[in-house]
Scaffold this active site. Structure first.
Site, PDB file in Angstrom:
ATOM      1  N   ASP A 163      -9.202  -6.133  -4.388  1.00  0.00           N
ATOM      2  CA  ASP A 163      -8.770  -4.969  -3.611  1.00  0.00           C
ATOM      3  C   ASP A 163      -9.760  -3.826  -3.812  1.00  0.00           C
ATOM      4  O   ASP A 163      -9.996  -3.389  -4.936  1.00  0.00           O
ATOM      5  CB  ASP A 163      -7.376  -4.547  -4.077  1.00  0.00           C
ATOM      6  CG  ASP A 163      -6.711  -3.536  -3.154  1.00  0.00           C
ATOM      7  OD1 ASP A 163      -7.429  -2.841  -2.417  1.00  0.00           O
ATOM      8  OD2 ASP A 163      -5.476  -3.450  -3.179  1.00  0.00           O
ATOM      9  N   HIS A 202      -7.384  -6.126   0.104  1.00  0.00           N
ATOM     10  CA  HIS A 202      -6.229  -5.227   0.201  1.00  0.00           C
ATOM     11  C   HIS A 202      -5.161  -5.755   1.157  1.00  0.00           C
ATOM     12  O   HIS A 202      -4.038  -5.257   1.149  1.00  0.00           O
ATOM     13  CB  HIS A 202      -6.697  -3.844   0.660  1.00  0.00           C
ATOM     14  CG  HIS A 202      -5.624  -2.801   0.622  1.00  0.00           C
ATOM     15  ND1 HIS A 202      -4.964  -2.456  -0.547  1.00  0.00           N
ATOM     16  CD2 HIS A 202      -5.075  -2.025   1.605  1.00  0.00           C
ATOM     17  CE1 HIS A 202      -4.077  -1.514  -0.288  1.00  0.00           C
ATOM     18  NE2 HIS A 202      -4.106  -1.241   1.009  1.00  0.00           N
ATOM     19  N   SER A 250       0.834  -1.202   0.000  1.00  0.00           N
ATOM     20  CA  SER A 250       0.000   0.000   0.000  1.00  0.00           C
ATOM     21  C   SER A 250       0.876   1.263   0.000  1.00  0.00           C
ATOM     22  O   SER A 250       1.750   1.418  -0.846  1.00  0.00           O
ATOM     23  CB  SER A 250      -0.954  -0.058   1.196  1.00  0.00           C
ATOM     24  OG  SER A 250      -2.007   0.868   1.062  1.00  0.00           O
TER      25      SER A 250
END
Length: 266
Positions: free
Chosen positions: A216, A244, A86
């Site tokens: 995601d 995610h 991320s």
């Protein structure tokens, strides 16, 4: 999965995303170590068990300081595999820029992946283009503090957002764990707006891999494809059914992807 011998052993450095900490890698760390590899999972500043507070950290470099200190301590003839999740993609990009000869490959997992042409803030803007502020943000709270002329932004992920947008394929127990351990976060937008692009001779000289997550809802599939097509990665994998947080929802598959990527390039 076969156990690596000493000559095959790799050193994976795991870098978490915003609000998280080294704790989120607990499943993957065990799997990689069980396969014979060395693993270091770090807490970035203001994250996990790191004692720093958000009002003590002003810049991306400050935030990444635990990672940069680790990289500085690695012997010149050693190389590591950086794995950034991320927002952690910015962190491994910074480390790749500063220590390119100490890194075999940087692997971006459901992550922002910058290039060496545009400044980092360009990719934050791309993220919001694909995922507009307020869209599906549910109970996430955004606050400001500090200098009114240059306010600092703090984001608090809410429990509904966690369970529906980040951890939707995780168990209820795993979601509860995250609620206990997550900390408020900043994307250091004031600092990112001032930074230049990462250098071609540093960041651009290190191989990149990308691991996509098919379900995601935080980094949309369209953005993941756009990054791969426009920034480029020599190795690309996709984990079907991963949200995610693949290190929690699909740890075996993530481990396999990392091992396969590194076997090709290291």
């Amino acid at each position: 999965m076969e156990v690596a011998n000493k000559t095959q052993q790799k050193h994976f450095v795991l870098v978490h995303g915003a609000g998280h900490g080294a704790w989120c890698w607990y499943k993957l760390k065990l799997l990689l170590e069980s396969s014979g590899h060395k693993v270091t999972a770090i807490d970035l500043a203001t994250s996990g068990a790191n004692p720093k507070r958000l009002d003590e950290v002003d810049t991306l470099k400050d935030y990444c300081s635990p990672l940069l200190e680790l990289m500085a301590a690695i012997p010149q003839d050693d190389k590591v595999i950086l794995v950034g999740h991320s927002y952690g993609g910015f962190c491994i990009a910074l480390a790749m820029d500063l220590y390119p000869k100490k890194i075999s490959i940087g692997v971006f997992v459901a992550s922002v992946m910058p290039d060496s042409t545009h400044p980092p803030n360009y990719f934050i803007n791309q993220y919001y283009k694909w995922n507009p502020v307020g869209e599906d943000s549910t109970d996430t709270k955004v606050e400001t503090f500090g200098d009114p002329d240059q306010p600092r932004t703090v984001i608090h992920f809410g429990p509904i957002y966690l369970s529906t947008k980040l951890y939707q394929n995780c168990t209820s127990e795993e979601i509860e764990l995250a609620k206990f351990l997550l900390r408020p976060l900043s994307v250091f937008s004031n600092d990112l707006s001032k930074l230049k692009a990462f250098s071609e001779e540093g960041y651009g000289s290190v191989r990149r891999g990308y691991i996509m997550c098919s379900e995601d809802k935080a980094v949309p599939a369209g953005l993941q494809h756009w990054l791969i097509e426009n920034v480029g990665a020599s190795e690309v994998k996709e984990i079907k059914g991963a949200d995610h947080m693949p290190m929690i929802s699909k740890p075996q598959e993530l481990c396999q992807c990392l091992v396969e990527i590194t076997e090709k390039v290291v």
